[in-house]
Motif scaffolding. Structure first.
Motif, mmCIF file in Angstrom:
data_model
loop_
_atom_site.group_PDB
_atom_site.id
_atom_site.type_symbol
_atom_site.label_atom_id
_atom_site.label_comp_id
_atom_site.label_asym_id
_atom_site.label_seq_id
_atom_site.Cartn_x
_atom_site.Cartn_y
_atom_site.Cartn_z
ATOM 1 N N PRO A 1 0.808 -1.222 0.000
ATOM 2 C CA PRO A 1 0.000 0.000 0.000
ATOM 3 C C PRO A 1 0.843 1.275 0.000
ATOM 4 O O PRO A 1 1.745 1.430 0.831
ATOM 5 C CB PRO A 1 -0.814 -0.130 1.286
ATOM 6 C CG PRO A 1 -0.932 -1.601 1.499
ATOM 7 C CD PRO A 1 0.390 -2.164 1.059
ATOM 8 N N PRO A 2 0.559 2.199 -0.915
ATOM 9 C CA PRO A 2 1.355 3.427 -1.020
ATOM 10 C C PRO A 2 0.893 4.505 -0.053
ATOM 11 O O PRO A 2 -0.237 4.496 0.430
ATOM 12 C CB PRO A 2 1.111 3.868 -2.464
ATOM 13 C CG PRO A 2 -0.278 3.392 -2.757
ATOM 14 C CD PRO A 2 -0.434 2.093 -1.997
ATOM 15 N N SER A 3 1.772 5.445 0.208
ATOM 16 C CA SER A 3 1.402 6.631 0.979
ATOM 17 C C SER A 3 0.611 7.594 0.100
ATOM 18 O O SER A 3 0.576 7.452 -1.121
ATOM 19 C CB SER A 3 2.662 7.318 1.515
ATOM 20 O OG SER A 3 3.342 6.495 2.431
ATOM 21 N N LYS A 4 0.001 8.570 0.725
ATOM 22 C CA LYS A 4 -0.826 9.533 -0.005
ATOM 23 C C LYS A 4 -0.003 10.346 -1.004
ATOM 24 O O LYS A 4 -0.512 10.768 -2.047
ATOM 25 C CB LYS A 4 -1.513 10.485 0.979
ATOM 26 C CG LYS A 4 -2.574 9.830 1.842
ATOM 27 C CD LYS A 4 -3.021 10.731 2.973
ATOM 28 C CE LYS A 4 -3.665 12.010 2.501
ATOM 29 N NZ LYS A 4 -4.165 12.827 3.641
ATOM 30 N N VAL A 5 1.262 10.558 -0.677
ATOM 31 C CA VAL A 5 2.126 11.404 -1.507
ATOM 32 C C VAL A 5 3.499 10.758 -1.631
ATOM 33 O O VAL A 5 4.008 10.182 -0.663
ATOM 34 C CB VAL A 5 2.278 12.814 -0.871
ATOM 35 C CG1 VAL A 5 3.318 13.646 -1.619
ATOM 36 C CG2 VAL A 5 0.949 13.533 -0.843
ATOM 37 N N ALA A 6 4.097 10.854 -2.817
ATOM 38 C CA ALA A 6 5.515 10.532 -2.989
ATOM 39 C C ALA A 6 6.257 11.860 -2.942
ATOM 40 O O ALA A 6 6.266 12.609 -3.933
ATOM 41 C CB ALA A 6 5.756 9.820 -4.309
ATOM 42 N N PRO A 7 6.858 12.222 -1.814
ATOM 43 C CA PRO A 7 7.407 13.573 -1.656
ATOM 44 C C PRO A 7 8.617 13.815 -2.557
ATOM 45 O O PRO A 7 9.340 12.888 -2.917
ATOM 46 C CB PRO A 7 7.798 13.622 -0.181
ATOM 47 C CG PRO A 7 8.075 12.193 0.173
ATOM 48 C CD PRO A 7 7.092 11.386 -0.627
ATOM 49 N N SER A 8 8.832 15.072 -2.881
ATOM 50 C CA SER A 8 9.928 15.472 -3.761
ATOM 51 C C SER A 8 10.778 16.532 -3.082
ATOM 52 O O SER A 8 10.275 17.358 -2.322
ATOM 53 C CB SER A 8 9.367 16.025 -5.074
ATOM 54 O OG SER A 8 10.377 16.663 -5.832
#
Length: 868
Positions: free
Chosen positions: A406-413
């Protein structure tokens, strides 16, 4: 008892292009790093706040992320890297390089260095930049600003110089090679798309699907117990153990019983290096002749199958690709091939990968990559329990669909505060990495595709040339990634290119004096992670993505500066020339402090404004991003394509899996090595590395070279704690710590060597020394040697000799094939012979007597510095 004065939080992944992984806590006492440890989240977050996930498998077995980081070995030993004896202590200049007189380029790699000040170093570099600009133009400066390294953003280690040079008229950049994905990038993309790198980018919820429906997992050239350590931690290992608990069989297919095979596999199938294509073709033959593939699926989900069938059944060349045909090529008995094919046809089978090895980094690696797509199509990829997953790079290029969990809400940059080269930028002035040696020699050449690991499939049909019109070629090289010779192909030829008269100036900025840095004219000392403040992310460890306020932990070691500070020093020195350099420092930094940039990075990282709190972020030092809502309802992998290929098409011209690539047929109709249909390639395009070839009489071993167990590519070879482990190094009779050379007992007996002996692994490109480790963990006719060992060059260039075990020095320079610019660093021929190190020491007394060298840690920078 007080154990620390302060604790900081950093990511210690080694992705280097702004991303990161492996978040840790580091304790500092009396100004020194004293301990690095995993992070625990329980005091800062509740499971409810994180939308804590639990996967369900067969037999009631569950898998969950835990509330503690799954920290691998490399971050835990990082303080040894910080205080390494091989740290560059101060700026240095090659003793016989005189920019006003003789440059003595032929002595690069052999000359020693003298200490200079930062002021002198910056003035020298600025003068060279100005001279090259005036005489040749800005594009005569080549920046090596790519590859793996420390994950930094404000003080990024890859490309700070490009940011400055862009303000001075431009530069040429070495493209970020798709080295972890070569065969998929240059091959599989033509079978099923999957931009940018050709591996399955639709993996959502596939871990649970495998645990519930797969009968077996093929670990094909996959070592998740090794490769994940730098880029994602140990959650992948836990995942594999969970699959075992859920009744999934593990079958390892590789020339060596790698660490994953030893830990997880129920069965090991030892295939010869770079012969996987023969094994795959034989499996397809069994399915075709026994009618055990998903015919209806193939008819509705693919195009061109009849071309592949025509070839496999021998109607094209008269040779049916049967198990009997494959056995002498791949070394797997025909009966085992049939057993594997029949088991696969009767069960739900998935394939796991972790990048690297001869499966994907060898000559013609495009073929096994495409053949894997063919086989998965023939068994209905996307149906329950039938998929491919990766145990690494779970948010590759920000695509959360790459993750099997399951992924997080955001893939931060970190993009807003990233001061380096962005992959794919400056496309008009790039050189594909595998062709750099030609540019350094001043040659004119051409190739297809930018090859930056981020381009889509049609880019491979674009012909590029160097130098472009109006550009005289490369005259200056400025590198912050001096590890080409240990990480890519044709190392000895690259060393020769570095010594070319055409290359007038070579600048390196790096923390450690390793490998290519020893060929530089000017060397700048750079800080490690804990010597600066920065903004970091962890998006690949698999729990919850996070952003990190990376507080500076310790003072700079020696005279080191950050990459960003080093480039600013050159900018200041350039300003005295006026013109295009006027006010350069202000234009470069925009007057922003590190704190300003960290805040900008945080505010533009992708987290919604209402979920950001700058002061709380600074105080806690990190922020976790919860799991996406309703992840359970997200589409599983390629199930959409399986159920409706029209509604969920592939990114190929036809929208389906293409056994016959229309793109390759149209653009490269005469390419015999990467034709429209994948096949077995015996030789061609500069490669003749089969055991059936004439060359094998002189060089009777196939080299298997993987990601190293106790290094990350070329990093960590100096860590004492790792060198205490038996499999890390082999102490020779001369007391030198040699890189291990794995040999099968039967091969060792024929060669007359035993464990602890020193041998030369050689071919026409040179010799590399290593210490023998006799083991059944490698099959016959294979010599196994991990890449990335810190070179210790005795004789540089083609035909040379390396004591350090840098196996990439003798790998081919030719690329995957003529029109595919991928590295070839495994699966090639070499000979092995026992050597007398004491006789070699008599022949090369100075090189064999590096007085400060210690087997406990290896190279010492003091051996390369002239005392003043």
């Amino acid at each position: 008892m007080k154990t620390s004065d302060k604790t900081v939080v950093h990511n210690l992944g080694l992705e280097a292009c702004g991303g990161g992984a492996n978040m840790v806590a580091a304790d500092v006492k009396d100004g020194k790093l004293v301990r690095i440890r995993p992070m625990s989240f329980e005091n800062d977050y509740t499971k409810e706040e994180l939308n804590y996930w639990v996967l369900e498998g067969r037999g009631g077995k569950t898998f969950e992320p835990g509330m503690k980081t799954p920290t691998p070995p490399f971050p835990l030993v990082y303080k040894r890297r910080t205080y390494s004896k091989n740290r560059i202590p101060f700026p240095m200049k090659r003793i016989d390089w005189d920019p006003e007189g003789e440059r003595n380029t032929q002595n690069r790699g052999t000359s020693k260095y003298v200490r200079i000040s930062w002021d002198e170093a910056c003035k020298l570099i600025a003068a060279e930049v100005k001279r090259v600009h005036d005489e040749y133009g800005p594009y005569a400066i080549l920046c090596q600003a790519d590859g793996h390294g420390e994950s930094k953003a404000v003080h990024c280690c890859h490309g700070c110089q490009t940011t400055m040079l862009d303000l001075c008229g431009g530069y040429t950049v070495q493209a970020r090679n798709p080295d972890s994905w070569e065969g998929w990038y240059w091959g599989a993309k033509h079978a099923w798309g999957m931009d940018p790198v050709g591996q399955n980018t639709f993996s959502t919820n596939t871990a649970q699907d495998i645990a519930q429906h797969s009968d077996a997992m093929l670990y094909w050239g996959c070592d998740l117990e090794t490769t994940t350590s730098a880029w994602g931690g140990q959650l992948a290992s836990k995942l594999a153990f969970w699959f075992d608990d859920c009744g999934v069989k593990h079958i390892a297919i590789a020339p060596d019983a790698n660490y994953t095979a030893v830990v997880h596999a129920d069965k090991w199938i030892p295939v010869l290096p770079n012969t996987d294509a023969a094994l795959q073709l034989a499996i397809a033959y069994v399915w075709m002749t026994e009618g055990t593939y998903e015919k209806e699926y193939v008819e509705t989900h693919s195009t061109g199958f009849d071309w592949f069938e025509y070839y496999v059944l021998g109607k094209e060349d008269g040779a049916a690709k049967s198990p009997e045909w494959a056995e002498p090529i791949c070394g797997v008995p025909a009966y085992k091939i049939k057993a594997l094919a029949r088991y696969w046809a009767r069960h739900n089978v998935s394939i796991g990968h972790c990048n690297g090895g001869s499966f994907i980094r060898a000559a013609f690696a495009t073929e096994p990559a495409r053949l894997e797509v063919y086989l998965m199509c023939m068994q209905g990829i996307g149906l329950p329990g039938r998929t491919t997953i990766k145990f690494i790079e779970w948010t590759l290029f920000g695509m959360q669909s790459c993750s099997p969990i399951p992924p997080s809400k955001v893939a931060p940059s970190t993009g807003a505060c990233f001061n380096g080269w962005v992959i794919g930028s400056n496309p008009d002035h790039q050189i594909a990495k595998c062709h750099i040696h030609k540019a350094l020699r001043g040659e004119k050449f051409s190739w297809y595709g930018h090859g930056t690991a981020s381009n889509d499939r049609p880019d491979q049909f674009e012909k590029l040339e160097f130098p472009p019109e109006g550009v005289p070629g490369i005259k200056m090289l400025w590198s912050d990634n001096p590890a080409f010779s240990t990480s890519l192909n044709g190392g000895n030829e690259y060393y020769d290119a570095l010594r070319s008269d055409n290359l007038e100036c070579y600048v390196v900025q790096a923390p450690w004096f390793e490998d290519d840095a020893r060929f530089a004219d000017i060397v700048l000392p750079i800080t490690t992670k804990f010597e600066s403040s920065d903004f970091g992310t962890d998006a690949d460890s698999g729990q919850w993505n996070s952003v990190i306020y990376e507080e500076q932990a310790i003072e700079h070691v020696g005279e080191a500066r950050t990459d960003w500070e080093a480039v600013q020093g050159v900018a200041r020195a350039l300003e005295v020339y006026g013109g295009r350099y006027e006010n350069l420092w202000q234009r470069l930094t925009k007057g922003k402090s590190t704190e300003d940039q960290i805040r900008e990075g945080y505010e533009a990282c992708g987290i919604a404004e209402e979920e950001r709190d700058w002061e709380a972020f600074k105080e806690r030092k990190y922020q976790l991003i919860p799991t996406v809502e309703n992840w359970e309802g997200m589409m599983t992998g390629l199930s959409g394509f399986a159920s409706s290929p029209e509604m969920f098409p592939m990114t190929t011209p036809s929208g389906k899996i293409e056994f016959y690539s229309t793109g390759l047929a149209e653009h490269f109709p005469d390419d015999k090595m990467r034709g429209p249909v994948a096949r077995w390639i015996e030789s061609g395009d500069g490669h003749d590395d089969r055991l059936s070839s004439e060359r094998a009489k002189k060089y009777p071993f196939l080299v298997e070279s993987n990601h190293p167990r106790w290094r990350v590519h070329a990093e960590f070879d100096d860590v004492e704690w790792f060198r205490e482990i038996e499999t890390c190094k082999v102490i020779g009779p001369d007391g030198y710590a040699y890189e291990p050379v794995w040999l099968n007992p039967r091969d060792a007996e024929r060669l007359g060597v035993k464990s602890g002996d020193v041998v030369s692994v050689f071919n026409e490109r040179g010799e590399v020394l290593g210490g023998v480790r006799v083991t059944e963990r490698v099959r016959e006719s294979v010599v196994y040697m991990d890449h990335g060992a810190n070179s210790d060059v005795i004789v540089a260039g083609i035909g040379g000799l390396d004591r350090g075990g840098d196996i990439n020095l003798i790998c081919p320079t030719h690329t995957t094939s003529k029109n595919a610019s991928g590295e070839v660093t495994s699966g090639y021929l070499a000979g092995v012979k026992k050597v007398d190190v004491f006789e070699l020491a008599k022949k090369y007394p100075e090189a064999f007597d590096r007085s400060n060298y210690q087997p406990e840690y290896g190279a010492d920078v003091r051996d390369y510095i002239v005392a003043q």
